[in-house]
Design an enzyme around this catalytic site. Sequence first.
Site, PDB file in Angstrom:
ATOM      1  N   GLU A 236      -4.663 123.500  89.751  1.00  0.00           N
ATOM      2  CA  GLU A 236      -5.064 125.182  89.628  1.00  0.00           C
ATOM      3  C   GLU A 236      -5.562 125.141  88.224  1.00  0.00           C
ATOM      4  OE1 GLU A 236      -2.488 128.134  89.716  1.00  0.00           O
ATOM      5  OE2 GLU A 236      -4.026 129.201  90.807  1.00  0.00           O
TER       6      GLU A 236
ATOM      7  N   GLU B 265       4.748 135.242  96.355  1.00  0.00           N
ATOM      8  CA  GLU B 265       2.564 135.083  96.322  1.00  0.00           C
ATOM      9  C   GLU B 265       2.266 134.250  95.166  1.00  0.00           C
ATOM     10  OE1 GLU B 265       1.291 135.675  98.414  1.00  0.00           O
ATOM     11  OE2 GLU B 265       1.820 137.126  99.708  1.00  0.00           O
TER      12      GLU B 265
ATOM     13  N   CYS C 278      -6.252 133.963  92.150  1.00  0.00           N
ATOM     14  CA  CYS C 278      -5.142 132.965  93.017  1.00  0.00           C
ATOM     15  C   CYS C 278      -6.231 132.474  94.594  1.00  0.00           C
ATOM     16  CB  CYS C 278      -4.171 133.959  93.262  1.00  0.00           C
ATOM     17  SG  CYS C 278      -4.234 135.125  94.804  1.00  0.00           S
TER      18      CYS C 278
ATOM     19  N   LYS D  48       7.237 145.596  87.076  1.00  0.00           N
ATOM     20  CA  LYS D  48       7.230 145.004  85.453  1.00  0.00           C
ATOM     21  C   LYS D  48       6.030 144.583  86.031  1.00  0.00           C
ATOM     22  CE  LYS D  48       7.776 141.098  83.974  1.00  0.00           C
ATOM     23  NZ  LYS D  48       6.851 140.455  83.089  1.00  0.00           N
TER      24      LYS D  48
HETATM   25  P1  NAD Z   1       2.829 134.036  85.621  1.00  0.00           P
HETATM   26  O1  NAD Z   1       4.054 133.244  86.390  1.00  0.00           O
HETATM   27  O2  NAD Z   1       3.051 133.389  84.041  1.00  0.00           O
HETATM   28  O3  NAD Z   1       3.699 135.529  85.315  1.00  0.00           O
HETATM   29  C1  NAD Z   1       3.617 136.984  86.270  1.00  0.00           C
HETATM   30  C2  NAD Z   1       4.626 137.700  85.706  1.00  0.00           C
HETATM   31  O4  NAD Z   1       5.976 136.382  86.279  1.00  0.00           O
HETATM   32  C3  NAD Z   1       4.399 138.400  84.334  1.00  0.00           C
HETATM   33  O5  NAD Z   1       4.813 140.019  84.822  1.00  0.00           O
HETATM   34  C4  NAD Z   1       5.220 137.577  83.509  1.00  0.00           C
HETATM   35  O6  NAD Z   1       5.844 138.332  82.310  1.00  0.00           O
HETATM   36  C5  NAD Z   1       6.590 137.760  84.714  1.00  0.00           C
HETATM   37  N1  NAD Z   1       7.610 136.822  84.513  1.00  0.00           N
HETATM   38  C6  NAD Z   1       7.243 135.312  83.438  1.00  0.00           C
HETATM   39  N2  NAD Z   1       8.618 134.704  83.399  1.00  0.00           N
HETATM   40  C7  NAD Z   1       9.699 134.822  84.359  1.00  0.00           C
HETATM   41  C8  NAD Z   1      10.611 134.884  84.715  1.00  0.00           C
HETATM   42  N3  NAD Z   1      11.843 133.317  84.311  1.00  0.00           N
HETATM   43  N4  NAD Z   1      11.241 135.742  85.744  1.00  0.00           N
HETATM   44  C9  NAD Z   1      10.323 137.155  85.907  1.00  0.00           C
HETATM   45  N5  NAD Z   1       9.400 137.145  85.611  1.00  0.00           N
HETATM   46  C10 NAD Z   1       8.534 135.934  84.635  1.00  0.00           C
HETATM   47  O7  NAD Z   1       1.899 134.307  86.248  1.00  0.00           O
HETATM   48  P2  NAD Z   1       0.429 134.525  85.025  1.00  0.00           P
HETATM   49  O8  NAD Z   1       0.170 133.439  84.125  1.00  0.00           O
HETATM   50  O9  NAD Z   1       0.558 135.784  84.846  1.00  0.00           O
HETATM   51  O10 NAD Z   1      -0.731 135.039  86.200  1.00  0.00           O
HETATM   52  C11 NAD Z   1      -1.709 133.445  87.923  1.00  0.00           C
HETATM   53  C12 NAD Z   1      -0.904 132.738  88.420  1.00  0.00           C
HETATM   54  O11 NAD Z   1      -0.612 134.067  89.263  1.00  0.00           O
HETATM   55  C13 NAD Z   1      -1.434 131.972  88.768  1.00  0.00           C
HETATM   56  O12 NAD Z   1      -0.973 130.558  89.399  1.00  0.00           O
HETATM   57  C14 NAD Z   1      -2.546 132.342  90.248  1.00  0.00           C
HETATM   58  O13 NAD Z   1      -2.439 132.118  90.683  1.00  0.00           O
HETATM   59  C15 NAD Z   1      -0.783 133.303  90.931  1.00  0.00           C
HETATM   60  N6  NAD Z   1      -1.967 134.793  91.378  1.00  0.00           N
HETATM   61  C16 NAD Z   1      -1.137 134.361  93.283  1.00  0.00           C
HETATM   62  C17 NAD Z   1      -1.579 135.513  93.179  1.00  0.00           C
HETATM   63  C18 NAD Z   1      -1.338 135.053  94.909  1.00  0.00           C
HETATM   64  O14 NAD Z   1      -1.201 136.304  95.986  1.00  0.00           O
HETATM   65  N7  NAD Z   1      -0.672 134.576  95.554  1.00  0.00           N
HETATM   66  C19 NAD Z   1      -2.491 136.875  92.822  1.00  0.00           C
HETATM   67  C20 NAD Z   1      -2.562 136.114  91.913  1.00  0.00           C
HETATM   68  C21 NAD Z   1      -2.777 135.690  91.072  1.00  0.00           C
END
Ligand code: NAD
Length: 474
Positions: free
Chosen positions: A374, A242, A276, A169
């Site tokens: 962050e 991650e 990230c 997804k």
């Molecule tokens: P997010 O957690 O809002 O969303 C990520 C994904 O999770 C999306 O596909 C979203 O639709 C889905 N999602 C949302 N609520 C959910 C739930 N309750 N259950 C399951 N899935 C759900 O994150 P974002 O805003 O898309 O991304 C930014 C964040 O991601 C930042 O904190 C960044 O640091 C982190 N990030 C981490 C890495 C890493 O490798 N450690 C890499 C990239 C981004």
Amino acid sequence: MPETYPCLIDGELITTDATMEVLNPANEQVIALVPSCGKEELDRAVAAARRAFKTWKATPIDERRKVIQGISAAIKDNADELFRLLTTEQGKPHAQAQMEVFGAAGMAAAQSTLNLDEVINQDDEQRLSRTRRVPVGVVGGIVPWNFPVMMAIQKIAPALLSGCTIVLKPSPFTPLTTLRIAELIKDVVPAGTVNIITGEDTLGPLITEHPDIDKITFTGSTATGKKIMEGASKDLKRITLELGGNDASIVLPDADVSKVAEQLFWSSFSNAGQICVAAKRIYIHEDIYDELSQAIADYAKNVTVGDGAQQGTGVGPIQNKKQFDRVCELIQDAKDNGYKFLTGGDVDPSGTGYYVPITILDNPPEDARIVAEEQFGPVMPLMKFATTEEAIARANNSEYGLAGAVWTADPAKGVEIAEQLETGTVWVNEYLHLSPFAPFGGHKQSGFGAEYGVEGLKEFTYAQVITVKKDAFA
Ligand code: NAD
């Protein structure tokens, strides 16, 4: 009427009556529609993945490698179209979108060469004991909006190589390039091995709690990571998380200011700071603080913020309104507290597109929100330190533990400091370099488990030990 991009389920391209709009963050215009999948589509995708798993897990690994190489080739052959689409939905400048698309193709090709060798635990007169890695089954992959293509591919490739099948997804903010890749690989991957479905944030929990999914591989925020862990606990699904980071860079007094200023700038501002592992706190030794902070601010003045599709843009818009509002809130908090800005800080609230000017703060206190949280945007706090011990303690003073960096003319000293940082990755004199052959993962609330390398591949398997007693009937 904007075009609707279909999803991929069981080798078929499908649409749904309900759709979601996808915006271009550079101008807030609707660029396309995507299916809003719910339980019905998810059940179909999981059932297809389950059926495909039976044959895929028994498919010789060299054939699985070829399929992954086919995915890599499909991306590379269509890179021009894909990177332009990626800029339109994500906002990053063309050059950075190109790097992501080629990077994802390269990542898939490199990962296809990995091996999960059996380990002999004991082989003597009494018994033969060996450990083999067995694919866990159907994987649910959930991806964020900052690197949608790379994150999707780094989940699909190792899942397939290990013998698993996957339902992936993308983020509702950036599904288009991934769906276009789904179309391109439709006839490359056996039906059901890769299923890509889009939906609102409500689709994520359905994946996490689906009884016929064996493992979740998730990249996203720490807050969502916690919900995923809770959802997955119901049937003890395996999970790889991650999550977020608040990565610190430490610049020692012997660092060459003229060489590091530009690198430090891009370690924070690539992808408009939405990485990230971006440098989100920069600690500079007091002996070079004034000179280096001025050099970074001077460099920033020559970087253009704008539409990533325009030539000459260095920093694109923030990807979505929610994140734009959050970054604006952090800037406002810094203003309200009277922190000093070296550059930036004035967001045009009436403008179209989610643009935030390059913003650099001059030595805000350690408990400032912009330091402690962050930011995930083009806002960088520079801080002064006096001793190495102090810098290490401040860098480690975080709930996160994703990555960090040390900049110094003495690499041995850099390594000595790196070993004291409580993060999964530390770079000395470079930044953002990730290898398909080295594990990448976080410590503390940056998550657990790994992606990339053999460690990453193992996450899609469980260890089975088979022990044969040789002399039982002797
Ligand atoms: P997010 O957690 O809002 O969303 C990520 C994904 O999770 C999306 O596909 C979203 O639709 C889905 N999602 C949302 N609520 C959910 C739930 N309750 N259950 C399951 N899935 C759900 O994150 P974002 O805003 O898309 O991304 C930014 C964040 O991601 C930042 O904190 C960044 O640091 C982190 N990030 C981490 C890495 C890493 O490798 N450690 C890499 C990239 C981004």
